[in-house]
Design a protein around this motif. Structure first.
Motif, mmCIF file in Angstrom:
data_model
loop_
_atom_site.group_PDB
_atom_site.id
_atom_site.type_symbol
_atom_site.label_atom_id
_atom_site.label_comp_id
_atom_site.label_asym_id
_atom_site.label_seq_id
_atom_site.Cartn_x
_atom_site.Cartn_y
_atom_site.Cartn_z
ATOM 1 N N UNK A 234 26.884 -11.061 56.807
ATOM 2 C CA UNK A 234 27.347 -11.709 58.034
ATOM 3 C C UNK A 234 26.727 -13.076 58.220
ATOM 4 N N UNK A 235 25.577 -13.257 57.607
ATOM 5 C CA UNK A 235 24.909 -14.543 57.771
ATOM 6 C C UNK A 235 25.666 -15.697 57.174
ATOM 7 N N UNK A 236 26.674 -15.365 56.303
ATOM 8 C CA UNK A 236 27.442 -16.444 55.676
ATOM 9 C C UNK A 236 28.463 -17.048 56.612
ATOM 10 N N UNK A 237 28.707 -16.420 57.761
ATOM 11 C CA UNK A 237 29.704 -16.920 58.713
ATOM 12 C C UNK A 237 29.107 -18.089 59.496
ATOM 13 N N UNK B 295 34.163 -24.683 60.296
ATOM 14 C CA UNK B 295 34.946 -23.512 59.954
ATOM 15 C C UNK B 295 34.102 -22.320 59.570
ATOM 16 N N UNK B 296 34.771 -21.234 59.202
ATOM 17 C CA UNK B 296 34.134 -19.980 58.800
ATOM 18 C C UNK B 296 34.541 -19.661 57.366
ATOM 19 N N UNK B 297 33.814 -18.707 56.754
ATOM 20 C CA UNK B 297 34.131 -18.329 55.382
ATOM 21 C C UNK B 297 35.445 -17.568 55.357
ATOM 22 N N UNK B 298 36.310 -17.976 54.457
ATOM 23 C CA UNK B 298 37.612 -17.307 54.261
ATOM 24 C C UNK B 298 37.573 -16.453 52.997
ATOM 25 N N UNK B 299 37.127 -17.024 51.905
ATOM 26 C CA UNK B 299 36.991 -16.313 50.632
ATOM 27 C C UNK B 299 35.870 -16.986 49.862
ATOM 28 N N UNK B 300 35.149 -16.224 49.098
ATOM 29 C CA UNK B 300 34.025 -16.799 48.377
ATOM 30 C C UNK B 300 34.523 -17.536 47.139
#
Length: 905
Positions: free
Chosen positions: A876-879, A766-771
């Motif tokens: 963006x690297x967190x995606x 998955x991808x980041x939705x909320x921190x």
């Protein structure tokens, strides 16, 4: 009677008495001493006279004030003694004595029981007497003697007596014609409708049930605004009786029949909860049917339970204990080990007064005739009475105002000609001569002349003259107003409505009696008898469920504190909330993979502050089984699916139609591993995409077609690859034009367009939705929503906040979010529910926001520097796109060994 053989000189016997006694009936008739009559005629006429006397003067209430003569006379006697709600208590012996001596010549022994009943809060829904001392109990204990008890009128009684001194009702002589008494009371409070009445006359009986003041008030106002209102419409405002002892009315068919025809039967059950005590169950009764005694004599509930256990008709009961106290009723029926509580309950309903039948007979004196009246006619009769009272009161006030204006006019003439008035009075030999001279000089009436002669010199000051002019102007305005009331019927209607609103505000309270749509034989009332409306169904962590009308909660701005949604124990919190229609189906999915089926109206309705009913009284759950998802299904469509998601990331898709015929004890919905549990269940249709939300703040979106349709007893396939310590917390069936609302336990969250979440294969990370930070806390839920929807947030303390979706900022996926709910102390957000905008429009009568009298609107929160930083984009690297496993392989599909037609649990 004279003895014919008595001697002539016997005391009291005249010489001619022997001839009279020995004479034939014909001879006696000729002498004028008797009149021959048929015995049949004499019996008939005498009995009818007696019967009419009982009907009018003892047993039946008047439809206008809802009182029997004895009750009315007691209240009048208390009014004579000035026993207002703020007065000192007086001995009941004094009240009974005055009533007997002045109005009711039947002895104190029959007056005191009537006084006692008007003071018992378990006999009258709104007691009319405020008693001090022992007035009996619901156990059947008798009251103390009247020399030991004291009483005064209750506040609501003053509304019944209001304007009694303004010639609003007819008066008649009392029994010895020494004083006058009212034939009926003005009754500003609809006493008969709210308190009901019971009585047995000759050849007829009455049994009018009590009702809730707020509901009756709304019904009367609706009838004022639309005199042609049908009974079906009234039923939406007055759903049924509201007994002072609470309980549960089983079914609405009897209510509908009674309200339509004036007669009907309803069955009332005690209110109960089932508690688990170690390895045994116990049934706790907190409310009992109306007019049923809990203890006391052999007809009481406790004595009856003991008797049926001794007789062997109920074998599963080990003990019965009464823990009732001043805080409420608690009657505990302890069961033997291994006994099924539902079986024992059915036996208690059958053999004990815990279930009783209440016969509704709306018989009252209307226009001096006993009549059986439907609900609408009862309400109309009270409104007619109130119109007459207001008209007569206005005429009285008009006459008094005109009389006073007449005097004031004379005084104004005297003040304007004071020198001449003084000269005339000084020249007169006496008062009569002065009055005559004044009348001749200024054309005054005798009353005006008398007022001038009685006028004090202090009235000649400038201030007093100014007050006289002000009084004159006020009287002119009042007279014009009174005449306007008499000329315009709409003014009278407005006054009645204003009085009702004032009484509702002052004395209205919550409904005590629940109304279940389930009949005692297990059948369900037809849907046409059920008002379709939106409701909020809540489920607490300790498994208390209830249904509350949606308009109880007012929409607030983002960040509001909300209103109390339930009066829960300190150890309990709300964990699920769903908005549904009373006609929708509700599918209850348990953590063990079972599904249960209920209609919206079958969920027990309760007040906003009530904790509700134990879900074990609604669903047959197994030990350790809990409901974690409630799914709203308006109808079962063949082209839709139910999609499951488990805590460990397993997903499954099954046709909705497979769950349309559940058993009473539930059926298997999904096969769940021993260390796993179901966390979310959603509806989907072909072409939809599914989005899973994780507690760590990530989300994954994939096509529903990547999960093949399986049977009910299948396990499912892998939906997401979880990191260590992470788990699935929610699932959304995505729609392209909608938003994803993500909420964290600390009350923060955000709204993000669903198009921002790429569609890839299931089984990825998955991808980041909320921190997920220390400020935000873990993600607790994710929901899809639209601009015109409403959101309902629920916290561990039971607070419920309703706000508009549009008030939550629409921001990007890689953001921290903003504050959704202003939490107090250690409070946590536990659940979020979306209220569809289309439902809001469908069930809104005027297009305005629903409101609650207890709700306090909160202003929109002011922007701060913290809010700005909350929405700062992440790098963006967190995606993590590279975590995907495109097109997840069917090797992860672990079907159950049971096929689709396998045996159900």
């Amino acid at each position: 009677m004279t003895d014919p053989e008595a001697p002539e000189d016997a005391p009291g016997v005249e010489p001619d008495d022997e001839k009279i006694v020995a004479a034939t009936p014909e001879e006696l008739a000729k002498r004028g001493r008797t009149t021959p009559r048929s015995i049949e005629r004499e019996m008939k006429e005498s009995y009818l006279t007696y019967a009419l006397s009982v009907i009018h003067s003892r047993a039946l209430p008047d439809v206008r004030d809802g009182l029997k003569p004895s009750q009315r006379r007691i209240l009048v006697a208390m009014n004579d003694l000035n026993l207002s709600p703020r007065a000192k208590y007086r001995k009941c012996a004094k009240v009974a004595g005055d009533t007997s001596g002045n109005y009711h010549p039947h002895g104190e022994s029959v007056i005191y029981p009537t006084l006692v009943r008007m003071a018992q809060d378990f006999s009258l829904r709104y007691p009319l007497v405020d008693g001090q001392g022992n007035f009996g109990s619901i156990d059947g204990d008798p009251p103390a003697a009247m020399r030991y008890t004291e009483a005064r009128m209750a506040g609501i009684t003053m509304e019944i007596l209001a304007d009694l001194d303004k010639e609003t009702v007819d008066l008649e002589p009392n029994y010895d014609e020494t004083r006058m008494q009212p034939t009926v009371l003005p009754s500003r409070f609809p006493n008969l409708l709210c308190n009901g009445s019971d009585g047995i006359a000759v050849g007829m009986a009455t049994s009018l049930p009590p009702h809730n003041l707020r509901e009756i008030g709304r019904g009367l106002i609706a009838l004022l605004e639309d005199p042609d209102l049908e009974t079906d419409e009234l039923l939406k405002l007055v759903p049924g009786p509201d007994f002072p002892t609470g309980g549960t009315i089983m079914g609405r068919s009897g209510i509908v029949q009674a309200y339509t025809t004036g007669r009907g039967l309803i069955r009332v059950r005690a209110k109960y909860d089932i508690e688990e005590n170690k390895n045994r169950s116990q049934i706790v009764f907190s409310e009992i049917p109306y007019q049923t005694k809990k203890g006391g004599n052999d007809t009481g509930i406790i004595a009856k339970i003991v008797q049926v256990v001794k007789d062997g008709r109920i074998v599963g009961i080990a003990d019965v204990t009464d823990y009732s106290n001043r805080d409420g009723m608690r009657l505990v029926v302890k069961l033997k080990k291994g006994e099924d509580p539902q079986v024992v309950l059915n036996q208690l309903w059958k053999f004990t007064p815990l279930q009783s039948t209440y016969s509704i007979i709306n018989l009252a004196i209307d226009r001096r005739q006993p009549r059986t009246l439907p609900l609408r006619d009862l309400m109309s009769a009270w409104l007619v009475h109130r119109r007459d009272v207001i008209r007569r009161r206005t005429m009285y006030l008009l006459r008094k105002a005109e009389e006073r204006k007449h005097i004031v006019d004379g005084l104004r003439i005297a003040v304007d000609n004071i020198d001449r008035v003084i000269q005339i009075i000084r020249a007169s030999a006496n008062r009569d001569e002065a009055k005559t001279a004044l009348s001749a000089e200024f054309g005054l009436s005798p009353r005006q002349s008398q007022a001038i002669v009685d006028m004090r010199l202090g009235s000649l000051t400038g201030l007093e003259r100014e007050k006289l002019e002000e009084e004159h102007a006020k009287l002119v305005a009042e007279i014009a107003d009174y005449r306007d009331i008499l000329d315009r019927a709409e003014r009278v209607t407005a006054i009645i409505k204003e009085d009702l609103l004032e009484i509702i505000e002052k004395y209205g309270d919550e409904r005590r009696t629940e109304i279940s749509l389930e009949e005692v034989d297990g059948s369900i009332d037809i849907a046409d008898l059920i008002t379709e409306d939106l409701a909020v169904v809540t489920l607490s962590r300790e498994n208390y469920i209830k249904r509350v009308p949606l308009d109880t909660f007012r929409a607030q701005a983002r960040g509001g504190r909300g209103i109390k949604g339930a009066d829960l124990k300190d150890s309990d919190v709300q964990r699920s909330v769903i908005v549904t229609s009373t006609h929708d189906y509700l599918l209850f999915f348990s953590n063990m993979g079972q599904v249960f089926w209920q209609k919206g109206y079958q969920i027990p309705e309760a007040g906003r502050n009530s904790k509700g009913r134990s879900i074990t009284n609604v669903l047959q759950l197994r030990e350790g089984e809990e409901i974690n998802t409630i799914l709203r299904v308006p109808e079962f469509d063949d082209d839709r699916f139910i999609v499951f998601a488990t805590k460990s990331g397993i997903v499954k898709k099954t046709k909705l139609e497979a769950y349309s015929r559940p058993k009473k004890g539930g059926i298997r919905a999904i096969l769940v591993d021993e260390d796993d549990e179901v966390v979310s269940v959603r509806l989907a249709k072909p072409g939809d995409t599914v989005l899973l939300s994780m507690s760590g703040g990530r989300a994954i979106r994939f096509d529903e077609s990547s999960v093949r349709s399986m049977g009910r007893t299948s396990r499912g396939v892998k939906g997401v690859k979880l990191k260590e310590g992470d788990s699935v917390v929610g699932m959304v069936v995505a729609e392209p034009d909608a938003f994803l609302l993500t909420a964290t336990e600390n009350g923060f969250g955000k709204r993000t367009p669903l198009v921002d979440y790429p569609i890839k294969g299931r089984g990825g990370q998955g991808v980041i939705d909320i921190k997920s930070t220390a400020r935000n806390g873990a993600v607790i839920q994710a929901k899809f929503c639209r601009e015109d929807d409403d959101l309902m947030f629920i916290t561990t303390s039971g607070m419920i906040v309703r706000t508009h979706v549009a008030d939550v900022s629409s921001i990007g996926r890689n953001t921290q979010g903003v504050r959704l709910v202003n939490l107090k102390g250690d409070d946590k957000l536990v659940s979020v529910e979306v209220v569809s905008g289309s439902d809001l429009e469908r069930f809104s009568s005027d297009g305005e926001e629903a409101s609650s009298e207890d709700g306090v609107e909160s202003p929109p929160p002011q922007a701060t520097s913290d809010d700005a930083s909350e929405e700062a984009d992440l790098e963006d690297g967190d995606d993590v796109d590279d975590g995907y496993v495109d097109g997840g392989d069917d090797g992860d599909d672990i079907d159950s060994v049971l096929d689709d037609e396998g045996e159900e649990e």
